[in-house]
Each structure stands twice: as structure tokens, then as C-alpha cells.
Motif scaffolding. Structure first.
Motif, PDB file in Angstrom:
ATOM      1  N   GLU A   1       0.929  -1.309  -0.002  1.00 27.82           N
ATOM      2  CA  GLU A   1      -0.242   0.063  -0.066  1.00 27.82           C
ATOM      3  C   GLU A   1       0.801   1.207   0.014  1.00 27.82           C
ATOM      4  O   GLU A   1       0.530   2.162  -0.722  1.00 27.82           O
ATOM      5  N   GLN A   2       2.113   1.182   0.874  1.00 29.94           N
ATOM      6  CA  GLN A   2       2.883   2.320   0.927  1.00 29.94           C
ATOM      7  C   GLN A   2       3.515   2.630  -0.388  1.00 29.94           C
ATOM      8  O   GLN A   2       3.638   3.675  -1.017  1.00 29.94           O
ATOM      9  N   LEU A   3       3.954   1.624  -1.199  1.00 32.65           N
ATOM     10  CA  LEU A   3       4.703   1.596  -2.311  1.00 32.65           C
ATOM     11  C   LEU A   3       3.615   2.160  -3.606  1.00 32.65           C
ATOM     12  O   LEU A   3       4.069   2.898  -4.154  1.00 32.65           O
ATOM     13  N   ALA A   4       2.671   1.552  -3.502  1.00 36.27           N
ATOM     14  CA  ALA A   4       1.377   2.066  -4.465  1.00 36.27           C
ATOM     15  C   ALA A   4       1.125   3.629  -4.367  1.00 36.27           C
ATOM     16  O   ALA A   4       1.104   4.329  -5.250  1.00 36.27           O
ATOM     17  N   ALA A   5       0.960   4.141  -3.019  1.00 34.33           N
ATOM     18  CA  ALA A   5       0.534   5.314  -2.799  1.00 34.33           C
ATOM     19  C   ALA A   5       1.830   6.329  -3.283  1.00 34.33           C
ATOM     20  O   ALA A   5       1.383   7.317  -3.748  1.00 34.33           O
ATOM     21  N   ARG A   6       2.970   5.983  -3.048  1.00 34.88           N
ATOM     22  CA  ARG A   6       4.131   6.618  -3.261  1.00 34.88           C
ATOM     23  C   ARG A   6       4.421   6.925  -4.760  1.00 34.88           C
ATOM     24  O   ARG A   6       4.864   7.711  -5.356  1.00 34.88           O
ATOM     25  N   PHE A   7       4.116   5.640  -5.532  1.00 37.91           N
ATOM     26  CA  PHE A   7       4.731   5.633  -6.959  1.00 37.91           C
ATOM     27  C   PHE A   7       3.785   5.344  -7.982  1.00 37.91           C
ATOM     28  O   PHE A   7       4.072   5.398  -9.319  1.00 37.91           O
ATOM     29  N   LEU A   8       2.405   5.443  -7.651  1.00 39.40           N
ATOM     30  CA  LEU A   8       1.480   5.061  -8.917  1.00 39.40           C
ATOM     31  C   LEU A   8       0.346   6.511  -8.823  1.00 39.40           C
ATOM     32  O   LEU A   8       0.240   7.171  -7.889  1.00 39.40           O
TER      33      LEU A   8
END
Length: 475
Positions: A199-206
Motif C-alpha cells: 500500500e505504501q509503495l502504491a501510494a508513493r509511486f502510482l
């Protein structure tokens, strides 16, 4: 959140793909989309960022592969798509699938950039230009740090099995990689589960991603129950390894994986099976990458009867038509047991899962039974007798040819040499795998020696053919 359609999957013909790509899909046998493809491909082809939760084996490679190929410009010899994978085995599988899907686009160069292989050939390949790079985070960062990988033209970034990359400790590497990608790009994230890190990765890079969830139709163990027959046999520690040979002689699977809990158990079992005339190879963490690659190629080629593996070494493997799984040791993790047996009985095929259980492992069996809600079927090992047909032998032998992609060798060249001047039937030739420096071809066991002789007298790409058998047969 979108949920994949439960009705009949849509035909690929409904997608906005060119005629050449549609024809290629038809030739490859792609008729109707899987649920993950039907749910994600329209959005991927339109350029949307996606977060896709889908189980392994759901057809996700084609889901992101057709999307990134749709945006590709074959005339531009720069890396335009980057696919991150947790393991080399998965990266190699993705490369093979992308090459098949890219056939309609002409000369598209797809590179596997993974650790365990030497850097120099990879740097040289990148220097000559490439369209798509597929690799593990650590090796991709190595190339970026050395300046051999240029992402200035990147249009599509794919995270494949993102949750496994997090489990393996790649979070920092993933963040560093994304920071070196152009901000204007399409990002596709595929994951079987969604822990907090995803979730953190998606929020940051998508950017404004569309979220798609394709749930497994049932828990893995229950989904497999209709096609997998699962049996258990009580054994003592002293008879465990020889019991594997008893199972193989009775059930005679053409292709089997035997799972052990330790590397030493793998080695010991291979010794026992080899002494009885079986072609068995070990797959564990102590193998060099070259040895590992050859083991996997030979097993996929059906020239090895039994692959003896640890769970860690077997991660990411997806073997077609695997007839049996043997649990030589019972795993202490019930989820791992489910993943082990789920490798057989796929795509509507019947499967066989056989577990050897000592008294000390009965507690583990109880936990597995509790989790899946049904008991094992127990049979006495003493009731098994060898089936007719003599020692179990693989139907194919793998030949290794000196020369690969660096010499411009393609599978069609090898098939043509075998079915042309060498005079063999196409039905006697199996899988052909071309790597950078070697080519591997499976041929029927009864023609292997003659194939070596005939090919050795001919030429391939204007050069004399140098080749040898790769097998453990006593000759």
C-alpha cells in the motif's frame, strides 16, 4: 475497486490490438482472456496505472505483457519497459512469455538482467540496445549505478509479485529503482497479497491507479481438491528415502518434484534414486547459477524424471503437466504444504500428491488437516508394488549446443536442422531453449545418440555444430 468478471471471459479479439498481434495470439492458442486479463487489459491498454491483486498462475504475465508491448516502439532501440521480479526463475519465465507475445512486433529485444550471472555479457547486450529489461532489483540497480542501463525512454514500469519482493527485503532497492525512472510513465503493480508495504509503495509511486482484485475461486487446497489425489504413508526415518523409490516404481509419474526440508536431504535422496537407475537432479541453494539453470532446463524438457528440491530453491517454478509431488519431509508450515501440492493437477489435469510421514511429523499433519478442514487418505507403504515397465526412464534427453543468442541462433534454426538435413520427425523434438551462449533441445531418448552424430556432421548458422548429451544415464 474492480472485481474480475465471473461470466465467460472476453475474447482477445475484443481488445484494441493490431491485426498482427491478434493473429499471433491466435497462433499461441490465446482464445479467451482469464479473469485477470479481462479485468486489467482494457485499462492497461488505455495507459492507466494499475494495482492488481491476483493469485499466481492467473495469467498476469500476458495481462501486463500485452499492455507494455502495445506502448512499445520497435524502431526505438532504448529500454522502454522495465519489469521487476523477485527471482531469476520468475524473470526468465516472464522473458520467455514476453518473447512469444512480441513475435508480431518484429525485432524486439528482451533482456533478462538478474544476479547470479556475470555482468559483462549483460552490459554488452545493453550497449547494443534493448527494448525491454526484466530483472531482479539488485542487479538492475547494479546496472544503473554502472551506467549500463539507461531509463530515459522508459514508458512502462511493472512490479511482478511485489509482495514477494517485499518479503525478500527488496523494499529499499525498489524505492531506489523507482526514483531513477521518468515521472511520466505507466506503472503496473501485480501482487498476490496486499501487506502494508505494498500500500505504501502504491501510494508513493502510482498515479491515480485503478485497483483490480481477482480472488482465487476457493482456498488453494480446496481448489486443487477436485484434480489432485492426496495420499499419505507412514514411514520410519531409516526407510524414508528408499520409500520415495517405492512410490515412483508404483505410481510411475513421468514428471515429479520431491520436496525436502534440507539441502543435505536433497543430496542424499538424489544419491539413493540415482543408485537405482533413476534420473534425478537436486535443486538447492548451494548450486551455482549455471548448474541451477541446466537443472531447470532439463526438468522442463522432460529429460529428468525427478527434481529433488527445497522449498526456497523451488520458488517461482511453474512446470507444465507435473504429474506428481512427493513430500519427502512434511513441512512445518501448512501454507507451504498447500503451495507444494498445488504445483500438480493444474489446467484441468489430474495430479498426485504423496506425503511420507514419520511419527514425529504427525503433529504437522494434524495442523495441515485442521487448516484445510479434511483428513489425509492413508495407505500402507507395504501394499505398493512396482508397476510393469521396468525402471522409470525419462522420455527425452537434452542436448546442449555450443552457441546461443550471441550467435543469432533461434529455436527455428535448431528445429530446422533436426527435421531437415538430420532427417528426424518433428514429433521426436521437444522444447528448445536458447540462452546467451548455449542452446538446449530435448529429443526423444531413443534418437539422442543418432541426433548427436547427425547434428555433429552438419552446420548451424554457417558453423560446425558442437554439442553433447546432458544426462546421467549410464552409457
Amino acid at each position: 475497486m474492480n472485481t474480475a468478471p465471473t461470466a465467460d471471459a472476453l475474447a482477445f479479439a475484443h481488445l484494441p490490438l493490431g491485426r498482427a498481434q491478434q493473429d499471433n495470439l491466435a497462433q499461441l492458442g490465446f482464445e479467451r482472456m482469464t479473469p485477470v486479463q479481462a479485468a486489467s487489459l482494457p485499462a492497461a491498454l488505455s495507459g492507466r496505472d494499475l494495482i492488481v491483486q491476483a493469485p499466481t498462475g492467473s495469467g498476469k504475465t500476458a495481462a501486463f505483457g500485452l499492455g507494455l508491448l502495445h506502448r512499445l516502439d520497435p524502431a526505438l532501440w532504448q529500454v522502454q519497459a522495465l519489469v521487476l521480479c523477485p527471482t531469476r526463475e520468475l524473470a526468465d519465465q516472464v522473458c520467455e512469455e514476453l518473447r512469444r507475445l512480441a513475435r508480431a512486433l518484429g525485432n524486439v529485444k528482451i533482456l533478462s538482467l538478474c544476479g547470479g550471472a556475470t555482468m559483462r555479457p549483460q552490459r554488452e547486450s545493453l550497449a547494443h540496445g534493448a527494448h525491454i529489461a526484466v530483472g531482479t532489483p539488485g542487479r538492475l540497480l547494479d546496472h544503473l549505478d554502472r551506467g549500463s542501463l539507461d531509463l530515459a525512454a522508459l514508458g512502462t514500469l511493472v512490479f511482478d509479485e511485489a509482495d514477494r519482493m517485499l518479503d525478500m527485503g527488496f523494499m529499499d532497492d525498489m524505492v531506489r529503482l523507482v526514483s531513477q525512472c521518468p515521472k511520466r510513465r505507466q506503472t503496473l503493480l501485480f501482487s498476490a497479497t496486499f501487506p502494508a508495504g505494498i500500500e505504501q509503495l502504491a501510494a508513493r509511486f502510482l498515479s491515480e491507479p485503478q485497483r483490480i482484485t481477482v480472488a482465487a475461486p476457493a482456498p488453494a487446497a480446496e481448489a486443487a481438491a477436485g484434480t489432485i489425489r492426496e495420499l499419505a504413508f507412514e514411514v520410519s526415518e531409516t526407510e524414508r528415502l528408499h520409500a520415495v523409490a517405492t512410490l515412483l516404481a508404483h505410481y510411475r509419474p513421468a514428471s515429479a518434484i520431491a520436496f525436502c526440508n534440507t539441502k543435505q536431504q536433497c543430496r542424499d535422496l538424489v544419491d539413493v534414486l540415482s543408485a537405482q537407475g533413476l534420473v534425478a537432479l537436486a535443486l538447492h541453494g548451494d548450486l551455482e547459477q549455471r548448474e541451477r539453470d541446466q537443472v531447470l532446463i532439463r526438468f522442463a524438457n522432460r529429460s529428468v524424471s525427478v527434481l529433488v528440491a527445497t522449498d526456497v530453491a523451488a520458488r517461482g517454478l511453474d512446470i507444465d503437466k507435473l504429474e506428481a509431488v512427493i513430500n519427502v519431509d512434511v513441512t512445518p508450515d501448512a501454507e507451504v504444504h498447500v503451495h507444494r501440492i498445488g504445483r500438480t493437477g493444474r489446467a484441468g489435469q489430474d495430479g498426485l500428491a504423496l506425503s511420507l510421514v514419520s511419527m514425529d511429523e504427525m503433529g504437522r499433519i494434524g495442523r495441515i488437516e485442521l487448516q484445510r478442514g479434511r483428513p489425509f487418505e492413508w495407505l500402507p507403504l507395504s501394499g505398493l508394488t512396482p508397476a510393469a515397465g521396468g525402471p522409470l526412464r525419462p522420455a527425452m534427453v537434452t542436448l546442449q549446443i555450443l552457441g546461443g543468442r550471441k550467435e543469432k541462433i533461434r529455436p527455428g534454426d535448431v528445429l530446422g536442422a533436426l527435421t531437415g538435413e538430420a532427417g528426424f520427425a518433428g514429433s521426436q523434438v521437444g522444447k528448445i531453449k536458447v540462452t546467451d551462449f548455449h542452446t538446449y533441445v530435448a529429443v526423444a531418448a531413443d534418437i539422442a545418440d543418432e541426433a548427436v552424430r547427425r547434428l555433429g556432421r552438419g552446420q548451424l548458422k554457417g558453423r560446425k555444430v558442437k554439442l553433447r548429451r546432458l544426462d546421467d544415464v549410464v552409457r
